[in-house]
Write a protein that holds these residues in place. Structure first.
Motif, PDB file in Angstrom:
ATOM      1  N   UNK A  32       0.866  -1.254  -0.065  1.00  0.00           N
ATOM      2  CA  UNK A  32      -0.006  -0.145   0.187  1.00  0.00           C
ATOM      3  C   UNK A  32       0.734   1.210   0.014  1.00  0.00           C
ATOM      4  N   UNK A  33       1.979   1.162   0.687  1.00  0.00           N
ATOM      5  CA  UNK A  33       2.881   2.346   0.634  1.00  0.00           C
ATOM      6  C   UNK A  33       3.547   2.554  -0.519  1.00  0.00           C
ATOM      7  N   UNK A  34       3.816   1.583  -1.154  1.00  0.00           N
ATOM      8  CA  UNK A  34       4.483   1.461  -2.370  1.00  0.00           C
ATOM      9  C   UNK A  34       3.567   2.191  -3.613  1.00  0.00           C
ATOM     10  N   UNK A  35       2.285   1.812  -3.579  1.00  0.00           N
ATOM     11  CA  UNK A  35       1.288   2.281  -4.374  1.00  0.00           C
ATOM     12  C   UNK A  35       0.904   3.588  -4.242  1.00  0.00           C
ATOM     13  N   UNK A  36       1.020   4.113  -2.933  1.00  0.00           N
ATOM     14  CA  UNK A  36       0.633   5.533  -2.823  1.00  0.00           C
ATOM     15  C   UNK A  36       2.190   6.553  -3.182  1.00  0.00           C
ATOM     16  N   UNK A  37       3.186   5.881  -2.889  1.00  0.00           N
ATOM     17  CA  UNK A  37       4.563   6.483  -3.501  1.00  0.00           C
ATOM     18  C   UNK A  37       4.389   6.461  -4.814  1.00  0.00           C
ATOM     19  N   UNK A  38       4.226   5.477  -5.738  1.00  0.00           N
ATOM     20  CA  UNK A  38       3.962   5.373  -6.827  1.00  0.00           C
ATOM     21  C   UNK A  38       3.150   6.538  -7.672  1.00  0.00           C
ATOM     22  N   UNK A  39       1.947   6.949  -6.804  1.00  0.00           N
ATOM     23  CA  UNK A  39       1.119   7.783  -7.424  1.00  0.00           C
ATOM     24  C   UNK A  39       1.637   9.029  -7.090  1.00  0.00           C
ATOM     25  N   UNK A  40       2.376   9.511  -6.214  1.00  0.00           N
ATOM     26  CA  UNK A  40       3.091  10.651  -5.713  1.00  0.00           C
ATOM     27  C   UNK A  40       4.149  10.938  -7.101  1.00  0.00           C
ATOM     28  N   UNK A  42       4.361   9.559 -10.110  1.00  0.00           N
ATOM     29  CA  UNK A  42       3.686   9.686 -11.297  1.00  0.00           C
ATOM     30  C   UNK A  42       3.277  10.838 -11.767  1.00  0.00           C
ATOM     31  N   UNK A  43       2.592  11.490 -10.597  1.00  0.00           N
ATOM     32  CA  UNK A  43       1.929  12.895 -10.413  1.00  0.00           C
ATOM     33  C   UNK A  43       3.250  13.927 -10.736  1.00  0.00           C
ATOM     34  N   UNK A  44       4.345  13.686  -9.903  1.00  0.00           N
ATOM     35  CA  UNK A  44       5.628  14.568 -10.028  1.00  0.00           C
ATOM     36  C   UNK A  44       6.027  14.392 -11.410  1.00  0.00           C
ATOM     37  N   UNK A  66      -4.857   8.711  -4.456  1.00  0.00           N
ATOM     38  CA  UNK A  66      -4.319   9.280  -3.131  1.00  0.00           C
ATOM     39  C   UNK A  66      -3.204   9.745  -3.047  1.00  0.00           C
ATOM     40  N   UNK A  67      -2.199   9.316  -3.619  1.00  0.00           N
ATOM     41  CA  UNK A  67      -0.874  10.060  -3.960  1.00  0.00           C
ATOM     42  C   UNK A  67      -1.104  11.109  -4.455  1.00  0.00           C
ATOM     43  N   UNK A  68      -1.641  11.062  -5.782  1.00  0.00           N
ATOM     44  CA  UNK A  68      -1.947  12.157  -6.659  1.00  0.00           C
ATOM     45  C   UNK A  68      -2.508  13.286  -5.731  1.00  0.00           C
TER      46      UNK A  68
END
Length: 113
Positions: A32-40, A42-44, A66-68
């Motif tokens: 879950x942390x990896x997918x959240x960080x991947x969202x961050x 990918x947005x960056x 959520x990361x986005x």
């Protein structure tokens, strides 16, 4: 056609996350942390705009979304606009209140039996 795009994109990212679960045997909080960080990330990098342009709500239902939201909220906070962060915090507090309230009610209901 929008529903099909959202279904395909959301399904693809769910499949990738499920493969992470199955192939790595990492604990659930790590995935879950990896997918959240991947969202961050990918947005960056600007990739999230491409994905959301194609799949629209198909990305916002996942933890990647959520990361986005976290990235965009932090960027707006650093730019001097605390509005999005305050909205996210209010939403999180509301969800916790509903969850705790529901848990208390279910616990009391279970004790009566």
């Amino acid at each position: 056609m929008t529903y099909l795009h959202a279904f395909l994109l959301g399904g693809l990212f769910c499949l990738l996350t499920q493969l992470l679960f199955r192939l790595t045997k990492w604990p659930i909080p790590v995935i879950l942390t990896v997918t959240f960080c991947l969202g961050v990330v990918m947005t960056a990098l600007g990739w999230m705009d491409v994905f959301t342009g194609f799949g629209q709500s198909g990305m916002f239902l996942l933890l990647y979304g959520g990361g986005d939201a976290a990235y965009r909220g932090m960027v707006s906070l650093l730019a001097g606009d605390p509005g999005p962060i305050l909205r996210y915090l209010a939403l999180i507090l509301f969800c916790f209140a509903v969850g705790i309230g529901g848990g208390v009610l279910l616990h009391k209901k279970g004790q009566r039996k």
